[in-house]
Design a protein around this motif. Structure first.
Motif, PDB file in Angstrom:
ATOM      1  N   GLY A  11     -42.762  61.543   4.553  1.00 29.70           N
ATOM      2  CA  GLY A  11     -43.858  61.103   4.889  1.00 29.70           C
ATOM      3  C   GLY A  11     -43.928  59.959   5.524  1.00 29.70           C
ATOM      4  N   ASP A  12     -44.548  58.949   3.556  1.00 32.98           N
ATOM      5  CA  ASP A  12     -44.250  57.795   3.664  1.00 32.98           C
ATOM      6  C   ASP A  12     -43.801  56.983   4.436  1.00 32.98           C
ATOM      7  OD1 ASP A  12     -47.188  58.459   3.167  1.00 32.98           O
ATOM      8  OD2 ASP A  12     -46.745  58.327   0.873  1.00 32.98           O
ATOM      9  N   ARG A  13     -42.177  57.543   3.899  1.00 36.13           N
ATOM     10  CA  ARG A  13     -41.400  56.532   4.147  1.00 36.13           C
ATOM     11  C   ARG A  13     -40.640  56.893   5.347  1.00 36.13           C
ATOM     12  NH1 ARG A  13     -42.375  55.634  -0.252  1.00 36.13           N
ATOM     13  NH2 ARG A  13     -41.364  54.943  -1.288  1.00 36.13           N
ATOM     14  N   LEU A  14     -40.687  58.008   6.215  1.00 33.63           N
ATOM     15  CA  LEU A  14     -40.828  57.610   7.909  1.00 33.63           C
ATOM     16  C   LEU A  14     -41.805  57.284   8.434  1.00 33.63           C
ATOM     17  CD1 LEU A  14     -40.180  61.823   8.193  1.00 33.63           C
ATOM     18  CD2 LEU A  14     -38.465  59.410   8.627  1.00 33.63           C
ATOM     19  N   ARG A  15     -43.386  56.802   7.921  1.00 37.26           N
ATOM     20  CA  ARG A  15     -43.857  55.991   8.312  1.00 37.26           C
ATOM     21  C   ARG A  15     -44.095  54.753   8.655  1.00 37.26           C
ATOM     22  NH1 ARG A  15     -47.391  61.022   7.570  1.00 37.26           N
ATOM     23  NH2 ARG A  15     -47.520  60.133   5.009  1.00 37.26           N
ATOM     24  N   GLN A  16     -44.318  54.341   6.883  1.00 34.78           N
ATOM     25  CA  GLN A  16     -43.091  52.995   6.645  1.00 34.78           C
ATOM     26  C   GLN A  16     -42.588  52.057   7.773  1.00 34.78           C
ATOM     27  OE1 GLN A  16     -41.416  51.617   3.405  1.00 34.78           O
ATOM     28  NE2 GLN A  16     -42.489  50.355   3.062  1.00 34.78           N
ATOM     29  N   ALA A  17     -40.903  53.127   7.806  1.00 33.24           N
ATOM     30  CA  ALA A  17     -39.571  52.854   8.729  1.00 33.24           C
ATOM     31  C   ALA A  17     -40.424  52.295  10.396  1.00 33.24           C
ATOM     32  CB  ALA A  17     -38.348  53.479   8.812  1.00 33.24           C
ATOM     33  N   ARG A  18     -40.814  52.953  10.962  1.00 34.84           N
ATOM     34  CA  ARG A  18     -41.421  53.334  11.984  1.00 34.84           C
ATOM     35  C   ARG A  18     -42.788  52.297  12.418  1.00 34.84           C
ATOM     36  NH1 ARG A  18     -44.524  54.402  16.282  1.00 34.84           N
ATOM     37  NH2 ARG A  18     -43.827  55.923  18.072  1.00 34.84           N
ATOM     38  N   GLY A  19     -43.115  52.172  11.145  1.00 37.29           N
ATOM     39  CA  GLY A  19     -43.917  50.621  11.228  1.00 37.29           C
ATOM     40  C   GLY A  19     -43.824  49.564  11.527  1.00 37.29           C
ATOM     41  N   MET A  20     -42.599  49.233  10.587  1.00 39.68           N
ATOM     42  CA  MET A  20     -41.461  48.295  11.195  1.00 39.68           C
ATOM     43  C   MET A  20     -41.364  48.169  11.902  1.00 39.68           C
ATOM     44  SD  MET A  20     -40.421  47.712   7.035  1.00 39.68           S
ATOM     45  CE  MET A  20     -40.572  46.601   6.474  1.00 39.68           C
ATOM     46  N   LEU A  21     -40.299  48.837  12.654  1.00 45.79           N
ATOM     47  CA  LEU A  21     -39.989  48.815  13.770  1.00 45.79           C
ATOM     48  C   LEU A  21     -40.924  48.610  14.907  1.00 45.79           C
ATOM     49  CD1 LEU A  21     -37.135  51.792  13.736  1.00 45.79           C
ATOM     50  CD2 LEU A  21     -36.811  49.690  13.920  1.00 45.79           C
ATOM     51  N   SER A  22     -42.543  49.118  14.499  1.00 37.77           N
ATOM     52  CA  SER A  22     -42.943  48.556  16.020  1.00 37.77           C
ATOM     53  C   SER A  22     -43.892  47.541  15.760  1.00 37.77           C
ATOM     54  CB  SER A  22     -44.551  49.741  15.833  1.00 37.77           C
ATOM     55  OG  SER A  22     -44.103  50.887  15.640  1.00 37.77           O
ATOM     56  N   ASN A  23     -43.780  47.336  14.309  1.00 34.29           N
ATOM     57  CA  ASN A  23     -44.279  45.013  14.068  1.00 34.29           C
ATOM     58  C   ASN A  23     -43.662  44.868  15.123  1.00 34.29           C
ATOM     59  OD1 ASN A  23     -46.702  45.750  12.596  1.00 34.29           O
ATOM     60  ND2 ASN A  23     -45.081  46.393  10.603  1.00 34.29           N
ATOM     61  N   ALA A  24     -42.050  44.531  14.967  1.00 39.14           N
ATOM     62  CA  ALA A  24     -40.874  43.998  15.235  1.00 39.14           C
ATOM     63  C   ALA A  24     -40.922  44.355  16.671  1.00 39.14           C
ATOM     64  CB  ALA A  24     -39.798  44.688  14.804  1.00 39.14           C
ATOM     65  N   GLN A  25     -41.153  45.129  17.190  1.00 39.51           N
ATOM     66  CA  GLN A  25     -41.777  45.444  18.457  1.00 39.51           C
ATOM     67  C   GLN A  25     -43.129  44.318  18.947  1.00 39.51           C
ATOM     68  OE1 GLN A  25     -42.646  49.316  20.605  1.00 39.51           O
ATOM     69  NE2 GLN A  25     -41.077  48.926  22.283  1.00 39.51           N
ATOM     70  N   PHE A  26     -43.896  44.695  18.554  1.00 40.93           N
ATOM     71  CA  PHE A  26     -44.730  43.791  18.780  1.00 40.93           C
ATOM     72  C   PHE A  26     -44.571  41.848  18.910  1.00 40.93           C
ATOM     73  CE2 PHE A  26     -48.764  41.544  17.327  1.00 40.93           C
ATOM     74  CZ  PHE A  26     -49.778  42.283  17.878  1.00 40.93           C
ATOM     75  N   ASN A  27     -43.810  42.150  17.911  1.00 43.39           N
ATOM     76  CA  ASN A  27     -44.031  40.043  17.427  1.00 43.39           C
ATOM     77  C   ASN A  27     -42.676  39.656  18.400  1.00 43.39           C
ATOM     78  OD1 ASN A  27     -45.086  39.945  15.030  1.00 43.39           O
ATOM     79  ND2 ASN A  27     -43.427  40.588  13.589  1.00 43.39           N
ATOM     80  N   LEU A  28     -41.772  40.102  19.177  1.00 39.37           N
ATOM     81  CA  LEU A  28     -40.996  40.449  20.404  1.00 39.37           C
ATOM     82  C   LEU A  28     -42.196  40.193  21.779  1.00 39.37           C
ATOM     83  CD1 LEU A  28     -38.253  42.937  19.463  1.00 39.37           C
ATOM     84  CD2 LEU A  28     -37.276  40.387  19.509  1.00 39.37           C
ATOM     85  N   ASP A  29     -43.075  40.983  21.741  1.00 32.14           N
ATOM     86  CA  ASP A  29     -44.128  41.229  22.547  1.00 32.14           C
ATOM     87  C   ASP A  29     -44.861  39.823  22.871  1.00 32.14           C
ATOM     88  OD1 ASP A  29     -45.456  42.474  24.528  1.00 32.14           O
ATOM     89  OD2 ASP A  29     -46.886  43.111  23.530  1.00 32.14           O
ATOM     90  N   LYS A  30     -45.298  39.388  21.403  1.00 31.93           N
ATOM     91  CA  LYS A  30     -45.802  38.059  21.696  1.00 31.93           C
ATOM     92  C   LYS A  30     -44.590  37.108  21.458  1.00 31.93           C
ATOM     93  CE  LYS A  30     -47.687  38.044  17.094  1.00 31.93           C
ATOM     94  NZ  LYS A  30     -48.531  37.806  15.280  1.00 31.93           N
ATOM     95  N   ASP A  31     -43.700  37.110  21.480  1.00 31.71           N
ATOM     96  CA  ASP A  31     -42.514  36.104  21.863  1.00 31.71           C
ATOM     97  C   ASP A  31     -42.240  35.725  23.410  1.00 31.71           C
ATOM     98  OD1 ASP A  31     -42.025  35.876  18.958  1.00 31.71           O
ATOM     99  OD2 ASP A  31     -39.734  37.209  18.874  1.00 31.71           O
ATOM    100  N   VAL A  32     -42.980  37.032  24.543  1.00 31.62           N
ATOM    101  CA  VAL A  32     -42.695  36.833  25.814  1.00 31.62           C
ATOM    102  C   VAL A  32     -43.678  35.614  25.930  1.00 31.62           C
ATOM    103  CG1 VAL A  32     -42.726  38.456  27.572  1.00 31.62           C
ATOM    104  CG2 VAL A  32     -41.932  38.948  25.822  1.00 31.62           C
ATOM    105  N   GLY A  33     -44.352  36.536  25.440  1.00 31.48           N
ATOM    106  CA  GLY A  33     -46.030  35.516  26.242  1.00 31.48           C
ATOM    107  C   GLY A  33     -45.401  33.514  25.772  1.00 31.48           C
ATOM    108  N   GLN A  34     -44.528  33.485  24.647  1.00 31.99           N
ATOM    109  CA  GLN A  34     -44.382  31.708  24.301  1.00 31.99           C
ATOM    110  C   GLN A  34     -43.667  31.643  25.283  1.00 31.99           C
ATOM    111  OE1 GLN A  34     -43.956  32.570  20.237  1.00 31.99           O
ATOM    112  NE2 GLN A  34     -45.827  32.678  19.231  1.00 31.99           N
ATOM    113  N   VAL A  35     -42.784  32.392  24.905  1.00 29.92           N
ATOM    114  CA  VAL A  35     -41.047  32.206  25.977  1.00 29.92           C
ATOM    115  C   VAL A  35     -41.971  31.878  27.862  1.00 29.92           C
ATOM    116  CG1 VAL A  35     -39.022  33.057  26.855  1.00 29.92           C
ATOM    117  CG2 VAL A  35     -39.331  32.954  24.848  1.00 29.92           C
ATOM    118  N   VAL A  36     -42.705  32.302  27.611  1.00 30.67           N
ATOM    119  CA  VAL A  36     -43.738  32.409  29.559  1.00 30.67           C
ATOM    120  C   VAL A  36     -43.685  31.321  29.287  1.00 30.67           C
ATOM    121  CG1 VAL A  36     -44.658  33.398  31.010  1.00 30.67           C
ATOM    122  CG2 VAL A  36     -43.106  34.749  29.708  1.00 30.67           C
TER     123      VAL A  36
END
Length: 465
Positions: free
Chosen positions: A142-167
């Motif tokens: 369960g921990d490894r699945l949460r960790q993997a999903r958390g890293m993917l979610s963080n990557a998506q969150f960072n991309l979301d921040k990039d959208v504002g910078q590029v705009v």
């Protein structure tokens, strides 16, 4: 034809070749200026004068100073910037995603350990040490699945921040392009060449192409129109604006478009090219797909393990209940894989036996649980847990590798296009020095003509005295 006419011809020649020296000096001074296009003095024969029945030459005139620009090369360079911007964003995002799937210590290893723990329990169904180890391995999964999903979610969150910078970058560049449109139109309407202004605008057009994959067309007055995804970004001296401050239903920022005329709407899906298109594609398509597949794996594990566990019997002879907390929906499942509080508190509730009468020595259900690792499930595309997860990791790796190769390829194409453009429009010091000498010699010759005319005047004056 008088001596005065000859002096006028000489003066125009000196002035023309002085401008040639100035143009050449300007080229040499900007040899290292990014985007600079070398300029060329265009000379033409002055309108002849009539002398009796003769048409006599009247010297030289400066027609204009033109930039040496190949429109095809400039257009190709703009297109290459758009492709490079997209591939750069994709490679950067996929490179970060790979960290969520480590070779060692990740979900695959945790899955193996979990089912190995069931195999160990089958060898000693009543053993408390084996049951405690199983609880630990289930928690680790369960921990490894949460960790993997958390890293993917963080990557998506960072991309979301990039959208504002590029705009923000897009808005700044669009405003500058519109301002240059105004300056260029005003200068050329007054008959002044706007060569340097055009070069500076061209650099901004490369930036907007890199950011949005924009298409640029030039009008009759020298102003450019910029469009992307069917959206009008610049028209004359008016620019559209983008806004990334609003949050959509998915919790991610939208890209709202405000046209030069004031029309406003959500244009997130319109941007598919350039860096902004790359960031949005990774954020809204690639990352959700990866997260969804990981969630599907977690829910399937919970569902299938619970079904099999309920078919067995615990050390008390009671039918096994849920081993994991039931997961209702696929979305978020990788964050929710957790042993039930009852099983975590009492390892006797682990159902290892296939029958109530066989407790504690019956290992039938523990073997069935261990065999789940080799079972293919339709919801996983007729793959086992490990095969499904490995296919996800392989897909990520393949996409990341392909993105890196594509980035290298696009950089090579961009560099080639830049070299071609510079070969046509860039400054060659050897060529400019040759022109400098040519203009210098012509200037000196014209000055000799002035001197000769002056001597002729002096001779005439001397004859009068």
């Amino acid at each position: 034809m008088s001596i005065l006419t000859s002096l006028f011809i000489a003066a125009r020649g000196m002035q023309a070749h002085q401008q040639g020296i100035q143009t050449t000096s300007h080229n040499i001074a900007n040899v290292n200026t990014p985007g600079f296009s070398r300029q060329r003095l265009i000379l033409s024969t002055s309108f002849p004068i009539t002398y009796g029945q003769l048409l006599l030459g009247n010297g030289v005139s400066v027609e204009s100073v033109r930039s040496v620009v190949d429109r095809f090369a400039e257009t190709e360079l703009l297109g290459r910037h758009g492709e490079w911007g997209f591939s750069q964003a994709a490679a950067r995002a996929l490179g970060a995603v790979q960290d969520a799937f480590p070779v060692a210590g990740g979900v695959e290893e945790a899955l193996d350990n979990f089912f190995n723990a069931w195999s160990a329990l089958s060898n000693n169904p009543g053993g408390q040490a084996e049951r405690t180890a199983l609880i630990g391995k289930a928690n680790a999964l369960g921990d490894r699945l949460r960790q993997a999903r958390g890293m993917l979610s963080n990557a998506q969150f960072n991309l979301d921040k990039d959208v504002g910078q590029v705009v923000g970058q897009v808005n700044s560049v669009l405003a500058q392009i519109a301002d240059y449109n105004r300056q260029i139109a005003a200068a050329e309407a007054a008959g002044q060449p706007a060569n340097d202004l055009r070069d500076q605008r061209q650099l901004l057009l490369q930036d907007i192409s890199r950011l949005t994959g924009a298409t640029i067309t030039e009008g009759a007055q020298g102003q450019v129109t910029v469009t992307s995804g069917g959206l009008l970004l610049v028209s004359g001296d008016r620019a559209a604006t983008l806004d990334a401050s609003n949050v959509g239903l998915n919790g991610l920022h939208t890209v709202d478009y405000r046209s030069p005329s004031g029309l406003t709407f959500d244009a997130t899906t319109f941007f598919t090219r350039g860096e902004l298109g790359g960031v949005l594609t990774m954020r809204d398509q690639e990352l959700p797909s990866m997260i969804g597949r990981l969630d599907q794996l977690a829910k399937t594990i919970a569902d299938e393990v619970n079904v099999q566990h309920a078919a067995g019997f615990d050390l008390n002879g009671a039918a096994g209940g849920n081993f994991f907390n039931p997961i209702g929906a696929v979305a978020g499942a990788a964050n929710s894989l957790q042993i039930t509080a009852a099983v975590a508190a009492d390892t006797n509730l682990i159902a290892a036996s296939a029958t109530a009468a066989g407790v504690p020595g019956d290992n039938g259900n523990a073997l069935a649980m261990a065999n789940l690792r080799n079972t293919a499930f339709p919801v996983l595309g007729n793959q086992t847990f490990n095969e499904y997860y490995v296919s996800l990791v392989q897909d990520v790796g393949i996409k990341a590798e392909a993105a890196e190769r594509n980035l290298d390829f696009q950089e090579a194409l961009l560099n080639q296009a830049q070299v071609r453009r510079d070969g046509l429009s860039g400054v060659s010091l050897e060529e400019e020095m040759t022109k400098m000498i040519m203009f210098q010699r012509a200037f000196e010759a014209a000055s000799v003509l002035v001197k000769t005319g002056d001597e002729m005047y002096q001779t005439i004056l001397g004859m009068v005295r």
